[in-house]
Design a protein around this motif. Structure first.
Motif, short mmCIF file in Angstrom:
data_model
loop_
_atom_site.label_atom_id
_atom_site.label_comp_id
_atom_site.label_asym_id
_atom_site.label_seq_id
_atom_site.Cartn_x
_atom_site.Cartn_y
_atom_site.Cartn_z
N ASN A 193 0.81 -1.22 0.00
CA ASN A 193 0.00 0.00 0.00
C ASN A 193 0.85 1.27 0.00
OD1 ASN A 193 0.93 -0.16 2.63
ND2 ASN A 193 -0.98 0.67 3.51
N LEU A 194 2.14 1.13 -0.30
CA LEU A 194 3.01 2.29 -0.47
C LEU A 194 3.52 2.30 -1.91
CD1 LEU A 194 4.69 4.70 0.53
CD2 LEU A 194 6.45 3.05 1.26
N ILE A 195 3.13 3.33 -2.66
CA ILE A 195 3.59 3.49 -4.04
C ILE A 195 4.66 4.58 -4.06
CG2 ILE A 195 2.93 4.10 -6.41
CD1 ILE A 195 0.12 3.14 -5.77
N SER A 196 5.89 4.20 -4.44
CA SER A 196 6.98 5.17 -4.44
C SER A 196 8.11 4.69 -5.34
CB SER A 196 7.52 5.39 -3.02
OG SER A 196 8.66 6.22 -3.04
N ALA B 24 -15.71 -1.57 2.59
CA ALA B 24 -14.39 -1.53 3.21
C ALA B 24 -13.59 -0.34 2.70
CB ALA B 24 -13.63 -2.82 2.94
N LYS B 25 -12.80 0.24 3.59
CA LYS B 25 -11.90 1.34 3.23
C LYS B 25 -10.49 1.00 3.71
CE LYS B 25 -15.42 4.98 3.45
NZ LYS B 25 -15.84 6.25 4.10
N GLN B 26 -9.51 1.27 2.85
CA GLN B 26 -8.11 1.08 3.23
C GLN B 26 -7.28 2.22 2.65
OE1 GLN B 26 -6.17 -2.63 3.31
NE2 GLN B 26 -8.05 -3.86 3.38
N LYS B 27 -6.24 2.59 3.38
CA LYS B 27 -5.39 3.70 2.96
C LYS B 27 -4.25 3.22 2.07
CE LYS B 27 -6.28 6.62 7.00
NZ LYS B 27 -5.68 7.29 8.19
N ILE B 28 -3.91 4.07 1.08
CA ILE B 28 -2.76 3.83 0.20
C ILE B 28 -1.94 5.12 0.18
CG2 ILE B 28 -1.99 3.30 -2.14
CD1 ILE B 28 -4.65 1.81 -2.54
N VAL B 29 -0.65 4.99 0.36
CA VAL B 29 0.23 6.16 0.42
C VAL B 29 1.04 6.26 -0.87
CG1 VAL B 29 2.13 7.27 1.67
CG2 VAL B 29 0.36 6.01 2.93
N VAL B 30 1.08 7.47 -1.43
CA VAL B 30 1.89 7.74 -2.62
C VAL B 30 2.99 8.74 -2.23
CG1 VAL B 30 1.93 8.69 -4.95
CG2 VAL B 30 -0.02 7.30 -4.19
N ILE B 31 4.23 8.37 -2.53
CA ILE B 31 5.37 9.27 -2.28
C ILE B 31 6.14 9.42 -3.59
CG2 ILE B 31 7.52 9.62 -1.01
CD1 ILE B 31 6.39 7.95 1.23
N ARG B 32 6.25 10.66 -4.06
CA ARG B 32 6.96 10.92 -5.32
C ARG B 32 8.41 11.28 -5.06
NH1 ARG B 32 4.12 8.31 -8.97
NH2 ARG B 32 1.91 8.89 -8.93
N SER C 195 -7.16 10.13 -15.86
CA SER C 195 -6.59 10.72 -17.08
C SER C 195 -5.22 10.16 -17.41
CB SER C 195 -6.49 12.24 -16.91
OG SER C 195 -5.58 12.56 -15.86
N GLY C 196 -4.62 9.47 -16.47
CA GLY C 196 -3.28 8.94 -16.65
C GLY C 196 -2.21 9.77 -15.99
N ALA C 197 -2.57 10.98 -15.57
CA ALA C 197 -1.59 11.83 -14.89
C ALA C 197 -1.27 11.26 -13.52
CB ALA C 197 -2.14 13.25 -14.75
N PRO C 198 -0.01 11.30 -13.11
CA PRO C 198 0.35 10.74 -11.81
C PRO C 198 -0.26 11.54 -10.66
CG PRO C 198 2.22 11.89 -12.77
CD PRO C 198 1.17 11.84 -13.84
N ALA C 199 -0.72 10.83 -9.67
CA ALA C 199 -1.27 11.48 -8.48
C ALA C 199 -0.13 12.00 -7.63
CB ALA C 199 -2.12 10.50 -7.68
N PRO C 200 -0.28 13.19 -7.05
CA PRO C 200 0.79 13.74 -6.22
C PRO C 200 0.95 12.95 -4.92
CG PRO C 200 -1.15 15.12 -6.06
CD PRO C 200 -1.44 14.11 -7.13
N SER C 201 2.05 13.22 -4.27
CA SER C 201 2.29 12.55 -2.98
C SER C 201 1.14 12.84 -2.02
CB SER C 201 3.61 13.03 -2.37
OG SER C 201 4.70 12.67 -3.20
N GLY C 202 0.79 11.85 -1.23
CA GLY C 202 -0.28 12.03 -0.26
C GLY C 202 -0.89 10.71 0.15
N VAL C 203 -1.92 10.82 0.99
CA VAL C 203 -2.65 9.64 1.46
C VAL C 203 -3.95 9.53 0.68
CG1 VAL C 203 -3.74 8.51 3.42
CG2 VAL C 203 -1.62 9.81 3.76
N TYR C 204 -4.22 8.36 0.15
CA TYR C 204 -5.43 8.11 -0.63
C TYR C 204 -6.24 6.98 0.03
CZ TYR C 204 -3.14 11.02 -4.07
OH TYR C 204 -2.54 12.07 -4.69
N VAL C 205 -7.52 6.93 -0.31
CA VAL C 205 -8.41 5.95 0.32
C VAL C 205 -9.03 5.07 -0.76
CG1 VAL C 205 -10.49 5.60 1.71
CG2 VAL C 205 -8.94 7.49 2.24
N LEU C 206 -8.85 3.76 -0.61
CA LEU C 206 -9.54 2.78 -1.44
C LEU C 206 -10.87 2.46 -0.77
CD1 LEU C 206 -9.78 0.49 -3.62
CD2 LEU C 206 -8.60 -0.98 -1.96
N HIS C 207 -11.98 2.64 -1.51
CA HIS C 207 -13.31 2.34 -0.97
C HIS C 207 -13.97 1.29 -1.86
CE1 HIS C 207 -17.50 3.87 0.52
NE2 HIS C 207 -17.18 2.69 1.01
#
Length: 500
Positions: free
Chosen positions: A414-417, A492-500, A472-484
């Motif tokens: 759940n960490l994309i970096s 169910a909801k789970q968090k996914i973190v993106v770090i650029r 759109s295909g554009a990369p999401a900025p760093s931050g915390v996102y929620v899968l619902h």
């Protein structure tokens, strides 16, 4: 024997009793007629223990008339079925002292005091007014009138009669139910059930209010284990003036108010016969009820005291009402009435294996508890059948539901970096109950980023990935996102973190 105050006539035939039963499952107690006449030439009024608080032997008080001399007499029974008339002489009658100027006695209810008994009884006076008065006894046999009038309406012009008293739980006093003409007159067609409360053991009563707004000729009250009150009352058929049915109403709680009419008929007789009174009491086995009433006997041109006894258990509900098919030891509670010691239950469904409890306990006559195993049970409704120790049983349809087990959502990585060489996250959605399933990614403040899936999904696992990009295909900025993820039994909801 006729009496204008009873709302019935003596022109009747056919003593046969009809006990109405429903073809479907039922929850209201059903009464079965007992074959023997309890007492001949008697109109039952009430039942009281001989030596309270011991419930048996019991005493049945009944109205007796001979040559227009009306009296409340009694009979005693060790079991509620075989009766022996008690010696007369101390009866409550039109001549009981001190005099209350009674011309007729129309009803009575006996309640135990700390020492002795009090009888609240209804009369028509010699001046044709209607009152409820009272008498006291040390032994339940010989009575002395209390002074004064307990209750009357419209200065005595309105009919009041058939008092029935229960002692409320928790020391809240006595509650009396009785019938009264709502129009201030005496026509039986305008009699409703009223109620009033006493906190001094029946000497003074609060201003009465309507308890059940339905036509009633006589009423008898019983108190259930949980303190609720059931009223039994006689009622004529539509367009008739003779009472041919006994119906019931149940209070909302142990205050004895907020009544709901119960479906069906407890006791019914042919339109050519008649019923008088409704005197309920516990049976000797404590979980059943016996109901005494008078039925016109054309052979002797008088009323006999007859009785009916509840038979089958009466389940009302099961809690919880639903459960998924993965629980190995689930606690359940069944509520209702007339549950015997040693009662059992089973859950059945069309084409499904029976679910038999691994343990059952009769908590009291209104509650069963048990443990069931639902592992592997096929989803669908289940009927509940409760069986007493004597084999009597009743089925409550669709009382319980077996459901699919909840779906699951698993997120791997759940960490994309780029720093960890993780360019996407893997999502596994396991569905047991087929239906529409959606999987969406949102920002932490609730803005939608992308819909990963939105469509039907059968039983099995749906594998998805998210590469950390917008739709759109554009990369999401760093931050915390929620899968619902939502679907059949999935939210169910789970968090996914993106770090650029």
């Amino acid at each position: 024997m006729t009496n204008k105050n009873w709302g019935s006539t003596a022109a009747h035939a056919c003593m046969a009793l009809l006990l109405l039963s429903a073809a479907r499952a039922r929850a209201t107690p059903q009464f079965n007629a007992e074959t023997n006449v309890s007492i001949s030439s008697a109109l039952p009024l009430c039942v009281a223990p001989v030596s309270p608080p011991t419930p048996y032997p019991i005493r049945l008080y009944y109205l007796y008339s001979s040559s227009a001399a009306y009296a409340v007499r009694s009979a005693q029974s060790p079991d509620g079925a075989a009766w022996t008339a008690e010696a007369t002489g101390g009866d409550v009658s039109t001549t009981t002292l001190p005099s209350v100027s009674a011309a007729f006695i129309t009803g009575a209810s006996v309640v135990a005091l700390s020492s002795g008994f009090r009888m609240e009884y209804s009369i028509q006076t010699s001046s044709a007014s209607y009152q409820i008065v009272s008498a006291k006894s040390t032994d339940g046999l010989s009575w002395i009138n209390d002074s004064g009038v307990r209750l009357q309406a419209s200065g005595g012009a309105a009919y009041v009669g058939s008092p029935s008293v229960v002692q409320l739980q928790g020391g809240a006093g006595w509650r009396m139910y009785y019938v009264q003409n709502v129009d201030g007159l005496t026509d039986p067609a305008n009699r409703l059930i009223y109620t009033t409360v006493s906190t001094d053991q029946g000497l003074t009563w609060t201003p009465p209010v309507i308890a059940v707004a339905t036509v009633a000729y006589q009423v008898g009250a019983s108190e259930l284990t949980d303190g609720r009150v059931r009223l039994f009352f006689t009622e004529p058929a539509v367009g008739q003036s003779t009472a041919t049915s006994i119906l019931s109403a149940l209070s909302a709680d142990n205050s004895g108010t907020g009544f709901t009419l119960e479906t069906g008929v407890r006791v019914s007789t042919f339109s050519t016969s008649a019923l008088f009174g409704a005197a309920p009491t516990r049976s000797t086995d404590t979980f059943r009820w016996r109901l005494y009433y008078g039925e016109y006997n054309p052979v002797i041109a008088a009323y006999d005291a007859d009785s009916s006894l509840t038979g089958e258990p009466a389940p009302v509900s099961m809690a919880p009402t639903a459960m998924d098919n993965t629980v190995a030891a689930a606690a359940v509670t069944i509520s209702g009435e007339i549950f015997s010691p040693g009662a059992s239950f089973v859950l059945t469904g069309a084409g499904a294996a029976n679910i038999t409890p691994t343990s059952v306990l009769t908590v009291n006559d209104e509650t069963l508890t048990g443990t069931i195993n639902t592992v592997g049970a096929s989803p669908g409704p289940r009927d509940l059948t409760v069986t007493n120790a004597d084999g009597a049983s009743t089925t409550l349809l669709s009382a319980f539901q077996i459901t699919f087990q909840p779906g699951t959502v698993t997120v791997l990585d759940n960490l994309i970096s780029p720093r960890t060489a993780t360019t996407s996250t893997k999502i596994a959605i396991t569905v047991y109950n087929p239906g529409q399933t959606t999987a969406r990614i949102f920002t932490i403040d609730g803005r939608r980023v992308i819909t990963l899936y939105d469509g039907p999904q059968g039983p099995g696992t749906l594998n998805l990935t998210w590469n950390g990009a917008f739709a759109s295909g554009a990369p999401a900025p760093s931050g915390v996102y929620v899968l619902h993820v939502t679907g059949q039994k999935i939210d169910a909801k789970q968090k996914i973190v993106v770090i650029r």
